[in-house]
Structure formats: structure tokens, C-alpha cells
Motif scaffolding. Structure first.
Motif, PDB file in Angstrom:
ATOM      1  N   LEU A   1       0.806  -1.224   0.000  1.00  0.00           N
ATOM      2  CA  LEU A   1       0.000   0.000   0.000  1.00  0.00           C
ATOM      3  C   LEU A   1       0.839   1.274   0.000  1.00  0.00           C
ATOM      4  O   LEU A   1       0.373   2.323  -0.431  1.00  0.00           O
ATOM      5  N   SER A   2       2.055   1.183   0.489  1.00  0.00           N
ATOM      6  CA  SER A   2       2.916   2.370   0.528  1.00  0.00           C
ATOM      7  C   SER A   2       4.130   2.221  -0.382  1.00  0.00           C
ATOM      8  O   SER A   2       5.165   2.848  -0.161  1.00  0.00           O
ATOM      9  N   ASP A   3       3.998   1.403  -1.414  1.00  0.00           N
ATOM     10  CA  ASP A   3       5.078   1.240  -2.394  1.00  0.00           C
ATOM     11  C   ASP A   3       5.393   2.577  -3.079  1.00  0.00           C
ATOM     12  O   ASP A   3       4.523   3.460  -3.156  1.00  0.00           O
ATOM     13  N   PRO A   4       6.593   2.726  -3.618  1.00  0.00           N
ATOM     14  CA  PRO A   4       6.904   3.932  -4.399  1.00  0.00           C
ATOM     15  C   PRO A   4       5.901   4.107  -5.541  1.00  0.00           C
ATOM     16  O   PRO A   4       5.535   3.135  -6.208  1.00  0.00           O
ATOM     17  N   GLY A   5       5.437   5.334  -5.736  1.00  0.00           N
ATOM     18  CA  GLY A   5       4.500   5.618  -6.821  1.00  0.00           C
ATOM     19  C   GLY A   5       3.042   5.572  -6.425  1.00  0.00           C
ATOM     20  O   GLY A   5       2.170   5.942  -7.218  1.00  0.00           O
ATOM     21  N   THR A   6       2.742   5.123  -5.200  1.00  0.00           N
ATOM     22  CA  THR A   6       1.345   5.086  -4.753  1.00  0.00           C
ATOM     23  C   THR A   6       0.896   6.473  -4.304  1.00  0.00           C
ATOM     24  O   THR A   6       1.650   7.214  -3.678  1.00  0.00           O
ATOM     25  N   VAL A   7      -0.348   6.808  -4.638  1.00  0.00           N
ATOM     26  CA  VAL A   7      -0.929   8.101  -4.260  1.00  0.00           C
ATOM     27  C   VAL A   7      -2.286   7.833  -3.610  1.00  0.00           C
ATOM     28  O   VAL A   7      -3.168   7.223  -4.228  1.00  0.00           O
ATOM     29  N   TRP A   8      -2.460   8.291  -2.370  1.00  0.00           N
ATOM     30  CA  TRP A   8      -3.695   8.038  -1.628  1.00  0.00           C
ATOM     31  C   TRP A   8      -4.502   9.316  -1.460  1.00  0.00           C
ATOM     32  O   TRP A   8      -3.956  10.374  -1.179  1.00  0.00           O
ATOM     33  N   ASN A   9      -5.816   9.172  -1.625  1.00  0.00           N
ATOM     34  CA  ASN A   9      -6.724  10.299  -1.434  1.00  0.00           C
ATOM     35  C   ASN A   9      -7.980   9.839  -0.706  1.00  0.00           C
ATOM     36  O   ASN A   9      -8.333   8.650  -0.731  1.00  0.00           O
ATOM     37  N   ALA A  10      -8.648  10.791  -0.071  1.00  0.00           N
ATOM     38  CA  ALA A  10      -9.906  10.484   0.611  1.00  0.00           C
ATOM     39  C   ALA A  10     -10.931   9.998  -0.412  1.00  0.00           C
ATOM     40  O   ALA A  10     -10.912  10.408  -1.576  1.00  0.00           O
TER      41      ALA A  10
ATOM     42  N   THR B   1       4.482   4.139 -13.030  1.00  0.00           N
ATOM     43  CA  THR B   1       4.530   3.152 -11.951  1.00  0.00           C
ATOM     44  C   THR B   1       3.968   1.815 -12.419  1.00  0.00           C
ATOM     45  O   THR B   1       2.811   1.728 -12.832  1.00  0.00           O
ATOM     46  N   GLY B   2       4.768   0.775 -12.377  1.00  0.00           N
ATOM     47  CA  GLY B   2       4.297  -0.575 -12.661  1.00  0.00           C
ATOM     48  C   GLY B   2       3.819  -0.797 -14.084  1.00  0.00           C
ATOM     49  O   GLY B   2       4.080  -0.009 -14.995  1.00  0.00           O
ATOM     50  N   GLU B   3       3.091  -1.912 -14.262  1.00  0.00           N
ATOM     51  CA  GLU B   3       2.601  -2.318 -15.574  1.00  0.00           C
ATOM     52  C   GLU B   3       1.457  -1.434 -16.065  1.00  0.00           C
ATOM     53  O   GLU B   3       1.295  -1.224 -17.258  1.00  0.00           O
ATOM     54  N   ALA B   4       0.634  -0.947 -15.131  1.00  0.00           N
ATOM     55  CA  ALA B   4      -0.578  -0.209 -15.521  1.00  0.00           C
ATOM     56  C   ALA B   4      -0.821   0.955 -14.565  1.00  0.00           C
ATOM     57  O   ALA B   4      -1.667   0.876 -13.670  1.00  0.00           O
ATOM     58  N   PRO B   5      -0.103   2.052 -14.737  1.00  0.00           N
ATOM     59  CA  PRO B   5      -0.237   3.190 -13.808  1.00  0.00           C
ATOM     60  C   PRO B   5      -1.594   3.885 -13.855  1.00  0.00           C
ATOM     61  O   PRO B   5      -1.903   4.682 -12.966  1.00  0.00           O
ATOM     62  N   ASP B   6      -2.416   3.597 -14.880  1.00  0.00           N
ATOM     63  CA  ASP B   6      -3.750   4.203 -14.952  1.00  0.00           C
ATOM     64  C   ASP B   6      -4.780   3.457 -14.107  1.00  0.00           C
ATOM     65  O   ASP B   6      -5.912   3.922 -13.946  1.00  0.00           O
ATOM     66  N   ASP B   7      -4.409   2.301 -13.585  1.00  0.00           N
ATOM     67  CA  ASP B   7      -5.325   1.567 -12.705  1.00  0.00           C
ATOM     68  C   ASP B   7      -5.589   2.379 -11.433  1.00  0.00           C
ATOM     69  O   ASP B   7      -4.772   3.205 -11.024  1.00  0.00           O
ATOM     70  N   TRP B   8      -6.729   2.139 -10.815  1.00  0.00           N
ATOM     71  CA  TRP B   8      -6.990   2.701  -9.491  1.00  0.00           C
ATOM     72  C   TRP B   8      -7.723   1.671  -8.634  1.00  0.00           C
ATOM     73  O   TRP B   8      -8.290   0.706  -9.148  1.00  0.00           O
TER      74      TRP B   8
ATOM     75  N   LYS C   1      -8.936   5.969  -1.625  1.00  0.00           N
ATOM     76  CA  LYS C   1      -8.706   5.641  -3.034  1.00  0.00           C
ATOM     77  C   LYS C   1      -7.217   5.694  -3.350  1.00  0.00           C
ATOM     78  O   LYS C   1      -6.516   6.635  -2.982  1.00  0.00           O
ATOM     79  N   LEU C   2      -6.764   4.671  -4.054  1.00  0.00           N
ATOM     80  CA  LEU C   2      -5.360   4.552  -4.445  1.00  0.00           C
ATOM     81  C   LEU C   2      -5.210   4.767  -5.948  1.00  0.00           C
ATOM     82  O   LEU C   2      -5.888   4.115  -6.747  1.00  0.00           O
ATOM     83  N   THR C   3      -4.343   5.688  -6.321  1.00  0.00           N
ATOM     84  CA  THR C   3      -3.946   5.855  -7.717  1.00  0.00           C
ATOM     85  C   THR C   3      -2.420   5.784  -7.767  1.00  0.00           C
ATOM     86  O   THR C   3      -1.760   5.610  -6.734  1.00  0.00           O
ATOM     87  N   PHE C   4      -1.863   5.936  -8.971  1.00  0.00           N
ATOM     88  CA  PHE C   4      -0.420   5.757  -9.124  1.00  0.00           C
ATOM     89  C   PHE C   4       0.190   6.890  -9.944  1.00  0.00           C
ATOM     90  O   PHE C   4      -0.441   7.424 -10.857  1.00  0.00           O
TER      91      PHE C   4
END
Length: 251
Positions: free
Chosen positions: A119-128, A150-157, A143-146
């Protein structure tokens, strides 16, 4: 009497202070603490049998072995065929069930398993996240975005739900953008539910996954698949086991 009163006051203040500190922890800190992240990462590798079904059909029946730092992993099928990943590289036997989904299989199922520890890997972005579902009071939800790249699919959330009483991960809504892009993926979000936690060497691990359709504001809709995880254990990493054979293909 004064000593007793002072002692009771100290105990009360300590208890209140601990509770306050717990409440002030970030979402990720609470979840990672509940999942014993540090103890998990102190292990070398984890292994389990995964039986996964979607739409009433078997999708995977294999043994999965992953380094706890997520850099290497092996999916070994019943016929001895293997998918091996080493960071972003994937190697596989020609006898695996499906070559088309080899990269998806290499990274998806291990990521779902390791999710509480990433959950706190590099590139993770957390929002309410404004959870408007009927049972929203039962969960801590964010909500987690990237970050780009970041990774294979940075557009995932992901919309991540933790049980408010235990802080254990219970479900995560998500999109898979790697094939059709973010816009198409957002029309059909799914969710994974983590159930039937059991402790392995003192570490809580979900032994059942259920996959659902998901809607913003409504939550889980219809069940689309499920998985069971058995024979979960921590193991020593055998270097040879993570080494692809000379005849392995790459993708």
C-alpha cells in the motif's frame, strides 16, 4: 489513596494516549500494521495453492511461490509448466494453459495476494474517498492511484476498504486498464473481497477471495468469480526454482 489515584490516572492517560495515537495513524499505516507487514517482509518467500474460478470455469489451479519483496515469483501448474517472473521480465514453459494471458497471470494474482503489504510502495498516491454505500460506517475507505510510470498499468486505481474494527483489508474495487485503456476499464470496474483470514506464523492471511462487479456509491453487485488459497506457508527461496529453463519463452 493518593498513590492509587495517581496510578489510575496514569493508566487512563496512557490508554487514552495510545488510542489517540492509533486514531492518528494514516490509513496505510493502520492496514499494514494489522497485516503485520514488517513480520511478513522479514520472511524470505511465501507459497500457496491457488484454485481460481470465473464464470463457473476453472481459471487457475496452481502452486504460487513469491519472494515477499515481490521481485520474483513462480506459478507452477499441475502439469509442471511454469510462469516465472523476475521484476518486469516474464518467462514461461510452452505447455502453460494460456500464452495470451501470461503477463496478466504472472503479475495479477501475486499482486492481489501481496496487496496489503504494497500500500505504501513507491508511486502510490492516496486520497480520501467519499463512501456513500449503505454500510460505509463499517469501513475505513480511501482511493489509491499511481504516479505516471509506476508498474505495468499506472492508470489503474483502487478503492480500498479496511474493516474499521480490525483494520484488516476486506475489499478493494479496481479497474484493469492494461488492455483497453482507462476509459473503457472505468465502464466495468470489479472488486476483490478478502475473506476467511487465518494466521500463518502469526500473520493474518485471507484464504478466500470473491470477485464482484462494483459500482460507485453502491459497492459490490454481482459475483463473478472466487478463489481458495490453501497450504499457505513461508519457505526458503531456492535460487534454481526461480531460474527459467533454457527452453522457456519470454513475453
Amino acid at each position: 489513596m493518593k498513590k492509587i489515584a495517581l496510578a489510575l490516572t496514569a493508566i487512563i492517560l496512557t490508554t487514552v494516549g495510545c488510542k489517540s495515537n492509533e486514531e492518528n495513524l494514516k490509513f496505510t499505516d493502520k492496514v499494514e500494521k494489522a497485516h503485520h507487514k514488517q513480520e511478513f517482509l522479514a520472511k524470505e518467500a511465501v507459497q500457496f495453492d491457488l484454485k481460481l474460478e470465473f464464470g463457473g470455469k476453472e481459471r487457475i489451479d496452481a502452486k504460487i511461490t513469491i519472494l515477499t519483496n515481490s521481485t520474483k515469483g513462480v506459478i507452477e501448474y499441475k502439469n509442471g509448466a511454469k510462469i516465472i517472473f523476475n521484476k518486469d521480465k516474464v518467462f514461461y514453459s510452452s505447455t502453460i494453459p494460456s500464452e495470451e494471458s501470461v503477463r496478466f497471470d504472472a503479475f495479477t494474482w501475486e499482486y492481489f495476494f501481496l496487496f496489503p503489504y504494497k500500500l505504501s510502495d513507491p508511486g502510490t498516491v492516496w486520497n480520501a474517498y467519499d463512501n456513500k454505500e449503505k454500510d460505509n460506517e463499517n469501513y475505513l475507505t480511501e482511493k489509491l492511484t499511481f504516479k505516471s510510470g509506476t508498474g505495468e498499468a499506472p492508470d489503474d486505481w483502487y478503492v480500498v476498504y479496511a474493516d474499521k474494527k480490525t483494520n484488516l483489508l476486506e475489499k478493494a474495487a479496481y479497474i484493469v486498464s492494461i488492455n483497453g485503456g482507462k476509459e473503457a476499464a472505468e465502464k466495468n470496474p470489479h472488486a476483490i473481497q478478502y475473506l476467511e483470514y487465518k494466521t500463518v506464523d502469526g500473520i493474518p492471511i485471507a484464504t478466500k477471495w470473491v470477485f464482484w462487479g462494483w459500482e460507485d456509491g453502491k459497492g459490490l453487485t454481482e459475483e463473478i468469480g472466487h478463489a481458495t488459497l490453501t497450504d499457505i506457508k513461508f519457505v526458503k527461496a531456492d535460487t534454481d526454482y526461480f531460474t527459467p529453463g533454457a527452453d522457456f519463452k519470454t513475453k
